[in-house]
Scaffold this motif. Structure first.
Motif, PDB file in Angstrom:
ATOM      1  N   THR A  83       0.825  -1.209   0.000  1.00 24.78           N
ATOM      2  CA  THR A  83       0.000   0.000   0.000  1.00 24.78           C
ATOM      3  C   THR A  83       0.856   1.254   0.000  1.00 24.78           C
ATOM      4  O   THR A  83       0.596   2.203  -0.757  1.00 24.78           O
ATOM      5  CB  THR A  83      -0.942   0.009   1.222  1.00 24.78           C
ATOM      6  OG1 THR A  83      -1.759  -1.158   1.192  1.00 24.78           O
ATOM      7  CG2 THR A  83      -1.824   1.246   1.212  1.00 24.78           C
ATOM      8  N   LEU A  84       1.875   1.286   0.843  1.00 23.65           N
ATOM      9  CA  LEU A  84       2.759   2.451   0.901  1.00 23.65           C
ATOM     10  C   LEU A  84       3.465   2.686  -0.437  1.00 23.65           C
ATOM     11  O   LEU A  84       3.563   3.824  -0.913  1.00 23.65           O
ATOM     12  CB  LEU A  84       3.798   2.267   2.014  1.00 23.65           C
ATOM     13  CG  LEU A  84       3.337   2.529   3.445  1.00 23.65           C
ATOM     14  CD1 LEU A  84       4.415   2.104   4.428  1.00 23.65           C
ATOM     15  CD2 LEU A  84       2.992   4.004   3.639  1.00 23.65           C
ATOM     16  N   ALA A  85       3.972   1.610  -1.039  1.00 22.64           N
ATOM     17  CA  ALA A  85       4.658   1.747  -2.326  1.00 22.64           C
ATOM     18  C   ALA A  85       3.719   2.302  -3.388  1.00 22.64           C
ATOM     19  O   ALA A  85       4.089   3.180  -4.180  1.00 22.64           O
ATOM     20  CB  ALA A  85       5.214   0.388  -2.762  1.00 22.64           C
ATOM     21  N   PHE A  86       2.506   1.810  -3.397  1.00 26.01           N
ATOM     22  CA  PHE A  86       1.505   2.254  -4.368  1.00 26.01           C
ATOM     23  C   PHE A  86       1.141   3.725  -4.147  1.00 26.01           C
ATOM     24  O   PHE A  86       1.024   4.505  -5.101  1.00 26.01           O
ATOM     25  CB  PHE A  86       0.259   1.370  -4.232  1.00 26.01           C
ATOM     26  CG  PHE A  86      -0.695   1.479  -5.383  1.00 26.01           C
ATOM     27  CD1 PHE A  86      -0.362   0.993  -6.629  1.00 26.01           C
ATOM     28  CD2 PHE A  86      -1.940   2.063  -5.215  1.00 26.01           C
ATOM     29  CE1 PHE A  86      -1.251   1.083  -7.698  1.00 26.01           C
ATOM     30  CE2 PHE A  86      -2.841   2.166  -6.272  1.00 26.01           C
ATOM     31  CZ  PHE A  86      -2.484   1.670  -7.517  1.00 26.01           C
ATOM     32  N   ILE A  87       1.002   4.106  -2.892  1.00 26.46           N
ATOM     33  CA  ILE A  87       0.635   5.485  -2.556  1.00 26.46           C
ATOM     34  C   ILE A  87       1.749   6.467  -2.892  1.00 26.46           C
ATOM     35  O   ILE A  87       1.499   7.575  -3.383  1.00 26.46           O
ATOM     36  CB  ILE A  87       0.276   5.581  -1.063  1.00 26.46           C
ATOM     37  CG1 ILE A  87      -1.053   4.881  -0.775  1.00 26.46           C
ATOM     38  CG2 ILE A  87       0.202   7.041  -0.599  1.00 26.46           C
ATOM     39  CD1 ILE A  87      -1.344   4.716   0.698  1.00 26.46           C
TER      40      ILE A  87
END
Length: 316
Positions: A83-87
């Motif tokens: 999720t963090l990488a995508f955000i």
């Protein structure tokens, strides 16, 4: 109660701040086609998302019940990492583009931004594992909440978003009544995971030394910190972002703010009003399901703002 006012104010600031950040990020994600669903106006999106939430919660609760807490932790950590990488991907891409004056090759920038996004996400998860202090948990949690709210907000039209808020309000109330909420919250705090935001009540508090939340509730012991689930920030914020994204620009404007901005701001204020009502119960010493009041406030704020701007409740 008076000494808890700073903690309540900080929590209110995180609630509003995460939603405002999500609204600001939403045009970036929408422009890049980061919607989770291709047809945001389709109400079946709500059903699909509800099934996903129920399945994920059931898996985590099942792992906790059968003493597989470490596996539950790995599942959540992996979810946080992705999720963090995508955000972070798009903000990093635009930051690099700005830093190079817009002259660099787009494909190259995309590759560099992707590598940086995954590297930063890995670093943050590593920091979370090695030093899970409350400010680390909160920093990662608020970043996750803002990004997820933005992406989900552009993925649901206002009608699917409204249905989602209503359904999850009832679901949260049911979970609270079965006491699973406290069990899950206790496990999350013991694992020091950024699924909860932690607001200390006094200086010197250490999240790494946090006692069992369930034991504190059962004994009536005063808790050293206040906790709020990321879902309590994300879910009402979905309607605010949806309203900002899909509401008509034709209507009454105030102080130069377009109608969609007014509707979104009214929804944020509504969730804040619901939060203040929620705090009246929480400060009496009993944990409460946040979504019924937060979502109810957001829905009321949306309705009032829509009536002021359009003269009717405008739903897409």
């Amino acid at each position: 109660m008076r000494r808890e006012i700073p903690s309540v104010a900080a929590m209110a600031g995180l609630l509003v701040g995460s939603q405002i950040a999500a609204i600001a990020l939403s045009p970036i994600f929408a422009g890049a086609g980061f919607q989770a669903f291709q047809r945001p106006e389709d109400v079946t999106n709500t059903v699909i998302y509800l099934i996903m939430i129920l399945a994920f919660t059931a898996v985590i609760l099942g792992l906790v019940r059968y003493k597989r807490q470490n596996l539950a932790k790995y599942v959540i950590m992996a979810s946080i990492f992705i999720t963090l990488a995508f955000i972070l991907l798009l903000p990093l891409f635009y930051a690099l583009d700005y830093a190079t004056g817009g002259t660099a090759d787009g494909v190259l920038l995309g590759n560099v931004a992707t590598v940086l996004a995954f590297a930063i996400a890995a670093g943050l998860v590593y920091l979370l594992v090695k030093f899970p202090e409350w400010y680390v948990v909160d920093a990662i949690g608020i970043t996750t909440a803002a990004g997820v709210t933005a992406i989900l907000g552009i993925s649901f039209g206002t009608l699917p978003a409204i249905l989602l808020l209503i359904a999850l309000a009832f679901y949260a109330w049911a979970v609270y009544r079965t006491k699973h909420m406290i069990t899950l919250a206790d496990e999350l705090t013991s694992q020091r995971l950024p699924i909860l935001l932690v607001i200390p009540k006094k200086a010197g508090y250490s999240f790494r030394q946090q006692k069992s939340l369930k034991e504190q509730v059962d004994s009536g012991e005063e808790r050293e910190a206040m906790f709020v689930g990321l879902g309590d920030l994300i879910i009402p914020g979905i309607l605010a972002v949806s309203a900002f994204t899909f509401s008509s620009a034709v209507g009454r404007s105030f102080l130069g703010v377009l109608p969609n901005g007014i509707i979104a701001f009214g929804t944020v204020l509504g969730s804040l009003a619901g939060f203040m009502v929620l705090m009246r119960y929480v400060l009496k010493g009993n944990p409460q399901a946040g979504l019924p009041l937060l979502n109810g406030g957001a829905l009321l704020g949306f309705i009032i703002a829509s009536l002021l701007v359009y003269g009717t409740v405008h739903i897409v």
